[in-house]
Motif scaffolding. Sequence first.
Motif, mmCIF file in Angstrom:
data_model
loop_
_atom_site.group_PDB
_atom_site.id
_atom_site.type_symbol
_atom_site.label_atom_id
_atom_site.label_comp_id
_atom_site.label_asym_id
_atom_site.label_seq_id
_atom_site.Cartn_x
_atom_site.Cartn_y
_atom_site.Cartn_z
ATOM 1 N N THR A 153 42.437 35.945 40.310
ATOM 2 C CA THR A 153 42.432 36.507 38.960
ATOM 3 C C THR A 153 41.401 35.851 38.067
ATOM 4 O O THR A 153 41.053 36.401 37.031
ATOM 5 C CB THR A 153 43.821 36.377 38.312
ATOM 6 O OG1 THR A 153 44.185 34.996 38.267
ATOM 7 C CG2 THR A 153 44.851 37.160 39.069
ATOM 8 N N GLY A 154 40.897 34.688 38.435
ATOM 9 C CA GLY A 154 39.925 33.988 37.610
ATOM 10 C C GLY A 154 38.496 34.406 37.847
ATOM 11 O O GLY A 154 37.567 33.746 37.384
ATOM 12 N N THR A 155 38.294 35.489 38.552
ATOM 13 C CA THR A 155 36.940 35.934 38.843
ATOM 14 C C THR A 155 36.310 36.707 37.695
ATOM 15 O O THR A 155 35.137 37.061 37.780
ATOM 16 C CB THR A 155 36.921 36.812 40.106
ATOM 17 O OG1 THR A 155 37.765 37.939 39.904
ATOM 18 C CG2 THR A 155 37.354 36.026 41.323
ATOM 19 N N PHE A 156 37.070 36.950 36.622
ATOM 20 C CA PHE A 156 36.519 37.694 35.492
ATOM 21 C C PHE A 156 35.252 37.034 34.969
ATOM 22 O O PHE A 156 34.207 37.658 34.836
ATOM 23 C CB PHE A 156 37.517 37.773 34.324
ATOM 24 C CG PHE A 156 38.853 38.338 34.662
ATOM 25 C CD1 PHE A 156 38.961 39.523 35.346
ATOM 26 C CD2 PHE A 156 40.008 37.689 34.274
ATOM 27 C CE1 PHE A 156 40.196 40.052 35.645
ATOM 28 C CE2 PHE A 156 41.238 38.215 34.567
ATOM 29 C CZ PHE A 156 41.341 39.396 35.250
ATOM 30 N N VAL A 157 35.373 35.758 34.662
ATOM 31 C CA VAL A 157 34.263 35.028 34.062
ATOM 32 C C VAL A 157 33.109 34.887 35.048
ATOM 33 O O VAL A 157 31.945 35.084 34.686
ATOM 34 C CB VAL A 157 34.754 33.635 33.584
ATOM 35 C CG1 VAL A 157 33.614 32.822 33.031
ATOM 36 C CG2 VAL A 157 35.854 33.790 32.558
ATOM 37 N N THR A 158 33.416 34.565 36.288
ATOM 38 C CA THR A 158 32.366 34.381 37.293
ATOM 39 C C THR A 158 31.601 35.672 37.536
ATOM 40 O O THR A 158 30.370 35.657 37.636
ATOM 41 C CB THR A 158 32.983 33.871 38.609
ATOM 42 O OG1 THR A 158 33.758 32.710 38.337
ATOM 43 C CG2 THR A 158 31.913 33.534 39.612
ATOM 44 N N GLU A 159 32.309 36.783 37.622
ATOM 45 C CA GLU A 159 31.635 38.063 37.821
ATOM 46 C C GLU A 159 30.776 38.430 36.616
ATOM 47 O O GLU A 159 29.695 39.003 36.771
ATOM 48 C CB GLU A 159 32.658 39.164 38.090
ATOM 49 C CG GLU A 159 33.300 39.070 39.444
ATOM 50 C CD GLU A 159 34.381 40.114 39.650
ATOM 51 O OE1 GLU A 159 34.598 40.946 38.749
ATOM 52 O OE2 GLU A 159 35.003 40.088 40.721
ATOM 53 N N THR A 160 31.246 38.097 35.428
ATOM 54 C CA THR A 160 30.472 38.408 34.229
ATOM 55 C C THR A 160 29.224 37.534 34.145
ATOM 56 O O THR A 160 28.133 38.026 33.844
ATOM 57 C CB THR A 160 31.339 38.201 32.974
ATOM 58 O OG1 THR A 160 32.509 39.005 33.090
ATOM 59 C CG2 THR A 160 30.592 38.596 31.726
ATOM 60 N N ILE A 161 29.372 36.242 34.429
ATOM 61 C CA ILE A 161 28.228 35.327 34.332
ATOM 62 C C ILE A 161 27.167 35.657 35.370
ATOM 63 O O ILE A 161 25.974 35.702 35.069
ATOM 64 C CB ILE A 161 28.696 33.868 34.481
ATOM 65 C CG1 ILE A 161 29.482 33.455 33.240
ATOM 66 C CG2 ILE A 161 27.522 32.929 34.697
ATOM 67 C CD1 ILE A 161 30.121 32.091 33.341
ATOM 68 N N GLY A 192 37.127 42.138 38.553
ATOM 69 C CA GLY A 192 37.234 41.422 37.290
ATOM 70 C C GLY A 192 36.393 42.038 36.201
ATOM 71 O O GLY A 192 36.840 42.231 35.066
ATOM 72 N N ARG A 193 35.167 42.373 36.540
ATOM 73 C CA ARG A 193 34.280 42.996 35.560
ATOM 74 C C ARG A 193 34.793 44.385 35.187
ATOM 75 O O ARG A 193 34.734 44.788 34.020
ATOM 76 C CB ARG A 193 32.885 43.078 36.139
ATOM 77 C CG ARG A 193 31.874 43.617 35.177
ATOM 78 C CD ARG A 193 30.526 43.630 35.815
ATOM 79 N NE ARG A 193 29.617 42.874 34.988
ATOM 80 C CZ ARG A 193 28.330 42.844 35.169
ATOM 81 N NH1 ARG A 193 27.805 43.465 36.193
ATOM 82 N NH2 ARG A 193 27.552 42.181 34.368
ATOM 83 N N TYR A 194 35.307 45.104 36.164
ATOM 84 C CA TYR A 194 35.884 46.427 35.911
ATOM 85 C C TYR A 194 37.079 46.317 34.974
ATOM 86 O O TYR A 194 37.268 47.147 34.081
ATOM 87 C CB TYR A 194 36.277 47.063 37.246
ATOM 88 C CG TYR A 194 36.764 48.487 37.166
ATOM 89 C CD1 TYR A 194 35.987 49.488 36.604
ATOM 90 C CD2 TYR A 194 38.005 48.833 37.678
ATOM 91 C CE1 TYR A 194 36.432 50.795 36.538
ATOM 92 C CE2 TYR A 194 38.459 50.130 37.620
ATOM 93 C CZ TYR A 194 37.673 51.105 37.047
ATOM 94 O OH TYR A 194 38.118 52.389 36.986
ATOM 95 N N PHE A 195 37.876 45.259 35.160
ATOM 96 C CA PHE A 195 39.047 45.032 34.307
ATOM 97 C C PHE A 195 38.617 44.731 32.873
ATOM 98 O O PHE A 195 39.184 45.272 31.918
ATOM 99 C CB PHE A 195 39.881 43.890 34.886
ATOM 100 C CG PHE A 195 41.133 43.584 34.125
ATOM 101 C CD1 PHE A 195 42.132 44.517 33.980
ATOM 102 C CD2 PHE A 195 41.315 42.341 33.545
ATOM 103 C CE1 PHE A 195 43.292 44.226 33.282
ATOM 104 C CE2 PHE A 195 42.462 42.036 32.855
ATOM 105 C CZ PHE A 195 43.455 42.992 32.714
ATOM 106 N N VAL A 196 37.621 43.881 32.700
ATOM 107 C CA VAL A 196 37.140 43.544 31.360
ATOM 108 C C VAL A 196 36.554 44.774 30.682
ATOM 109 O O VAL A 196 36.797 45.024 29.491
ATOM 110 C CB VAL A 196 36.105 42.398 31.436
ATOM 111 C CG1 VAL A 196 35.435 42.166 30.096
ATOM 112 C CG2 VAL A 196 36.763 41.121 31.913
ATOM 113 N N ILE A 201 43.904 49.264 33.306
ATOM 114 C CA ILE A 201 44.447 47.949 32.934
ATOM 115 C C ILE A 201 45.771 47.711 33.659
ATOM 116 O O ILE A 201 45.983 46.651 34.256
ATOM 117 C CB ILE A 201 44.630 47.845 31.407
ATOM 118 C CG1 ILE A 201 43.273 47.894 30.709
ATOM 119 C CG2 ILE A 201 45.366 46.567 31.044
ATOM 120 C CD1 ILE A 201 43.372 48.042 29.199
ATOM 121 N N MET A 202 46.658 48.692 33.616
ATOM 122 C CA MET A 202 47.953 48.537 34.285
ATOM 123 C C MET A 202 47.800 48.419 35.797
ATOM 124 O O MET A 202 48.488 47.615 36.437
ATOM 125 C CB MET A 202 48.867 49.714 33.934
ATOM 126 C CG MET A 202 49.364 49.660 32.508
ATOM 127 S SD MET A 202 50.598 50.907 32.126
ATOM 128 C CE MET A 202 49.640 52.400 32.220
#
Length: 136
Positions: free
Chosen positions: A74-82, A89-93, A104-105
């Motif tokens: 779940t912590g891949t949001f930031v890594t995928e964005t950077i 993760g990027r799709y979720f953001v 989102i759900m």
Amino acid sequence: QHAIMPSVALGLASSALIARLTRASLLQVIREDYIRTARAKGLAERLIIVRHALRNSMIPVVTVLGPLFAALVTGTFVTETIFGIPGLGRYFVTSITNRDHPVIMGTILIYAIFLVIANLVVDITYAFLDPRIRYT
């Protein structure tokens, strides 16, 4: 070649935590009476460490691995964005900024399933590490 930096970014902190916890747990187990008894019986040091000490010291490590795996996924949001990696993760953001509620759900449901499966694997691994733990 392009996956080296994101992999290091995701895995470095987790591997340091696992190594530190394994070391602390192993040092605690090595001081136990049954390890002294195994040494007094004349068993090889490698056999004592692998079969007796490491197996019992892995219980706290496995306890941390379940939530750590879920946090890693779940912590891949930031890594995928950077690093500009197109992923979940990027799709979720992006879906949050676009207020796309079904996405989102669905993403939260997928992450919750990852968490449940990781904890289930941890619980099953307990039975292999400690024979006193049995599930009926």
